[in-house]
Design a protein around this motif. Structure first.
Motif, PDB file in Angstrom:
ATOM      1  N   ALA A  22       0.774  -1.189   0.055  1.00  0.00           N
ATOM      2  CA  ALA A  22      -0.145   0.105  -0.136  1.00  0.00           C
ATOM      3  C   ALA A  22       0.824   1.206   0.007  1.00  0.00           C
ATOM      4  CB  ALA A  22      -0.780  -0.080   1.104  1.00  0.00           C
ATOM      5  N   GLN A  23       0.276   2.349  -0.812  1.00  0.00           N
ATOM      6  CA  GLN A  23       1.199   3.559  -0.597  1.00  0.00           C
ATOM      7  C   GLN A  23       0.390   4.755   0.031  1.00  0.00           C
ATOM      8  OE1 GLN A  23       1.976   4.607  -4.626  1.00  0.00           O
ATOM      9  NE2 GLN A  23      -0.112   3.913  -5.157  1.00  0.00           N
ATOM     10  N   ASN A  24       1.168   5.792   0.357  1.00  0.00           N
ATOM     11  CA  ASN A  24       0.392   6.891   0.628  1.00  0.00           C
ATOM     12  C   ASN A  24      -0.603   7.422  -0.322  1.00  0.00           C
ATOM     13  OD1 ASN A  24      -0.256   9.571   1.751  1.00  0.00           O
ATOM     14  ND2 ASN A  24       1.458  10.336   0.343  1.00  0.00           N
ATOM     15  N   TYR A  92       5.135  13.246  -7.835  1.00  0.00           N
ATOM     16  CA  TYR A  92       6.159  13.792  -6.697  1.00  0.00           C
ATOM     17  C   TYR A  92       5.548  14.102  -5.513  1.00  0.00           C
ATOM     18  CZ  TYR A  92       9.648  16.783  -4.688  1.00  0.00           C
ATOM     19  OH  TYR A  92      10.348  17.387  -3.946  1.00  0.00           O
ATOM     20  N   ARG A  93       4.261  14.934  -5.680  1.00  0.00           N
ATOM     21  CA  ARG A  93       3.825  15.791  -4.349  1.00  0.00           C
ATOM     22  C   ARG A  93       3.428  14.400  -3.515  1.00  0.00           C
ATOM     23  NH1 ARG A  93       1.814  20.738  -4.330  1.00  0.00           N
ATOM     24  NH2 ARG A  93       0.009  20.086  -3.608  1.00  0.00           N
ATOM     25  N   GLN A  94       2.666  13.478  -3.944  1.00  0.00           N
ATOM     26  CA  GLN A  94       2.421  12.132  -3.155  1.00  0.00           C
ATOM     27  C   GLN A  94       3.540  11.486  -2.517  1.00  0.00           C
ATOM     28  OE1 GLN A  94       1.137   8.861  -5.418  1.00  0.00           O
ATOM     29  NE2 GLN A  94       0.085   7.793  -3.774  1.00  0.00           N
ATOM     30  N   ILE A  95       4.433  11.184  -3.284  1.00  0.00           N
ATOM     31  CA  ILE A  95       5.807  10.563  -2.924  1.00  0.00           C
ATOM     32  C   ILE A  95       6.566  11.495  -1.507  1.00  0.00           C
ATOM     33  CG2 ILE A  95       8.044   9.413  -3.228  1.00  0.00           C
ATOM     34  CD1 ILE A  95       6.869   8.890  -5.994  1.00  0.00           C
ATOM     35  N   ALA A  96       6.604  12.705  -1.886  1.00  0.00           N
ATOM     36  CA  ALA A  96       7.290  13.589  -1.065  1.00  0.00           C
ATOM     37  C   ALA A  96       6.242  14.001   0.325  1.00  0.00           C
ATOM     38  CB  ALA A  96       7.532  14.915  -1.641  1.00  0.00           C
ATOM     39  N   SER A  97       5.340  13.593   0.238  1.00  0.00           N
ATOM     40  CA  SER A  97       4.358  13.759   1.421  1.00  0.00           C
ATOM     41  C   SER A  97       4.195  12.590   2.321  1.00  0.00           C
ATOM     42  CB  SER A  97       3.210  14.165   0.861  1.00  0.00           C
ATOM     43  OG  SER A  97       2.831  15.271   0.088  1.00  0.00           O
ATOM     44  N   ASP A  98       5.088  11.345   2.044  1.00  0.00           N
ATOM     45  CA  ASP A  98       5.050  10.124   2.621  1.00  0.00           C
ATOM     46  C   ASP A  98       5.841  10.373   3.994  1.00  0.00           C
ATOM     47  OD1 ASP A  98       5.277   7.493   3.573  1.00  0.00           O
ATOM     48  OD2 ASP A  98       4.736   6.772   1.523  1.00  0.00           O
ATOM     49  N   LEU A  99       4.947  10.051   4.996  1.00  0.00           N
ATOM     50  CA  LEU A  99       5.549  10.127   6.384  1.00  0.00           C
ATOM     51  C   LEU A  99       6.381   9.171   6.680  1.00  0.00           C
ATOM     52  CD1 LEU A  99       2.272  11.392   8.520  1.00  0.00           C
ATOM     53  CD2 LEU A  99       4.415  12.617   8.074  1.00  0.00           C
ATOM     54  N   HIS A 100       6.406   7.982   6.104  1.00  0.00           N
ATOM     55  CA  HIS A 100       7.208   6.880   6.535  1.00  0.00           C
ATOM     56  C   HIS A 100       8.622   7.242   6.118  1.00  0.00           C
ATOM     57  CE1 HIS A 100       4.394   3.587   7.607  1.00  0.00           C
ATOM     58  NE2 HIS A 100       3.683   3.912   6.797  1.00  0.00           N
ATOM     59  N   VAL A 191       2.568   6.622  12.496  1.00  0.00           N
ATOM     60  CA  VAL A 191       2.452   6.822  10.963  1.00  0.00           C
ATOM     61  C   VAL A 191       1.427   6.265  10.191  1.00  0.00           C
ATOM     62  CG1 VAL A 191       3.831   7.014   8.971  1.00  0.00           C
ATOM     63  CG2 VAL A 191       5.043   7.506  10.736  1.00  0.00           C
ATOM     64  N   ALA A 192       1.214   5.110  10.623  1.00  0.00           N
ATOM     65  CA  ALA A 192       0.202   4.131   9.881  1.00  0.00           C
ATOM     66  C   ALA A 192      -1.189   4.898  10.278  1.00  0.00           C
ATOM     67  CB  ALA A 192       0.135   2.780  10.122  1.00  0.00           C
ATOM     68  N   GLU A 193      -1.352   5.330  11.530  1.00  0.00           N
ATOM     69  CA  GLU A 193      -2.524   5.895  12.116  1.00  0.00           C
ATOM     70  C   GLU A 193      -2.790   7.129  11.303  1.00  0.00           C
ATOM     71  OE1 GLU A 193      -1.906   6.279  16.354  1.00  0.00           O
ATOM     72  OE2 GLU A 193      -2.148   4.119  16.902  1.00  0.00           O
ATOM     73  N   ILE A 194      -1.916   7.909  11.047  1.00  0.00           N
ATOM     74  CA  ILE A 194      -1.945   9.283  10.670  1.00  0.00           C
ATOM     75  C   ILE A 194      -2.064   9.011   9.186  1.00  0.00           C
ATOM     76  CG2 ILE A 194      -0.785  11.366   9.932  1.00  0.00           C
ATOM     77  CD1 ILE A 194       0.535  11.132  12.908  1.00  0.00           C
TER      78      ILE A 194
END
Length: 211
Positions: A22-24, A92-100, A191-194
């Motif tokens: 799964a991804q952000n 890019y915006r999606q990947i750059a927003s990944d909290l993991h 992180v998973a919760e958020i």
């Protein structure tokens, strides 16, 4: 229950090994995520810097949001142009927003590692006060977080189809030598919760050996 409508090409490797990564999909505004979710939520009460394990109570002037898989390398992999141009690229915006992939870092350490590749360096090279070794464009983190780095790298590579920033066997070795501890697992759960998705390489570290 989640419904899988389509299977992206980037998941082909994962499917071949029985994994679906799964991804952000919840966040796609990096600046807002850094301000509201990273500093305003995940580290609202402070914490410890990732690479040096130095406690902090608030962001202040010496802390910054670092990325284990640096944003410059993400831009290069996506070939989306300059920093300003990539901000208009939805992927890019999606990947750059990944909290993991985000960690609190001392600014001086971030400058040292921003464009480096991860590697096991010679024991002849002295470690600094944080347990870090550096040599030209190579960076070896402290022993206590090598697994954290490896599992985040595996997540970014397998989830978003990004290239490894170092040799795959090095990361596999790091993950084995430094399995998830309570600190990593606690952060992962938050992180998973958020964000709404897990890093499966943290919950099942053996998966990294299938890449």
């Amino acid at each position: 229950m989640k419904k899988i409508i389509a299977i992206p090409t980037t998941l082909a490797i994962a499917l071949s090994t029985g994994m679906v990564i799964a991804q952000n999909t919840r966040f796609s505004d990096p600046e807002s995520v850094v301000k509201n979710e990273f500093w305003g939520n995940l580290y609202a009460d402070g914490g410890s810097s990732f690479f040096c394990n130095e406690p902090f109570k608030s962001k202040g002037f010496v802390m910054t949001d670092g990325h284990i898989y640096p944003l410059a390398d993400i831009r290069s992999a996506l070939d989306c142009g300059t920093k300003s141009q990539c901000k208009r690229d939805n992927r890019y915006r999606q990947i750059a927003s990944d909290l993991h992939n985000m960690v609190p870092v001392r600014s001086r350490v971030e400058l040292k590692r921003r464009t480096a590749r991860y590697e096991d360096l010679s024991p002849a090279i002295d470690r600094d006060e944080c347990g870090i070794r550096t040599n030209n464009q190579f960076f070896e983190p402290a022993e206590r977080i090598k697994g954290d780095v490896a599992r985040t790298m595996a997540y970014m590579v397998d989830t978003y189809g990004l290239p490894w920033l170092g040799a795959t066997p090095v990361f596999q070795s790091w993950s084995k030598l430094d399995p998830p501890d309570d600190r990593e697992l606690t952060r992962h759960r938050r992180v998973a919760e958020i964000q709404g998705n897990e890093n499966p390489f943290v919950t099942n570290p053996d998966l990294i050996n299938r890449l």
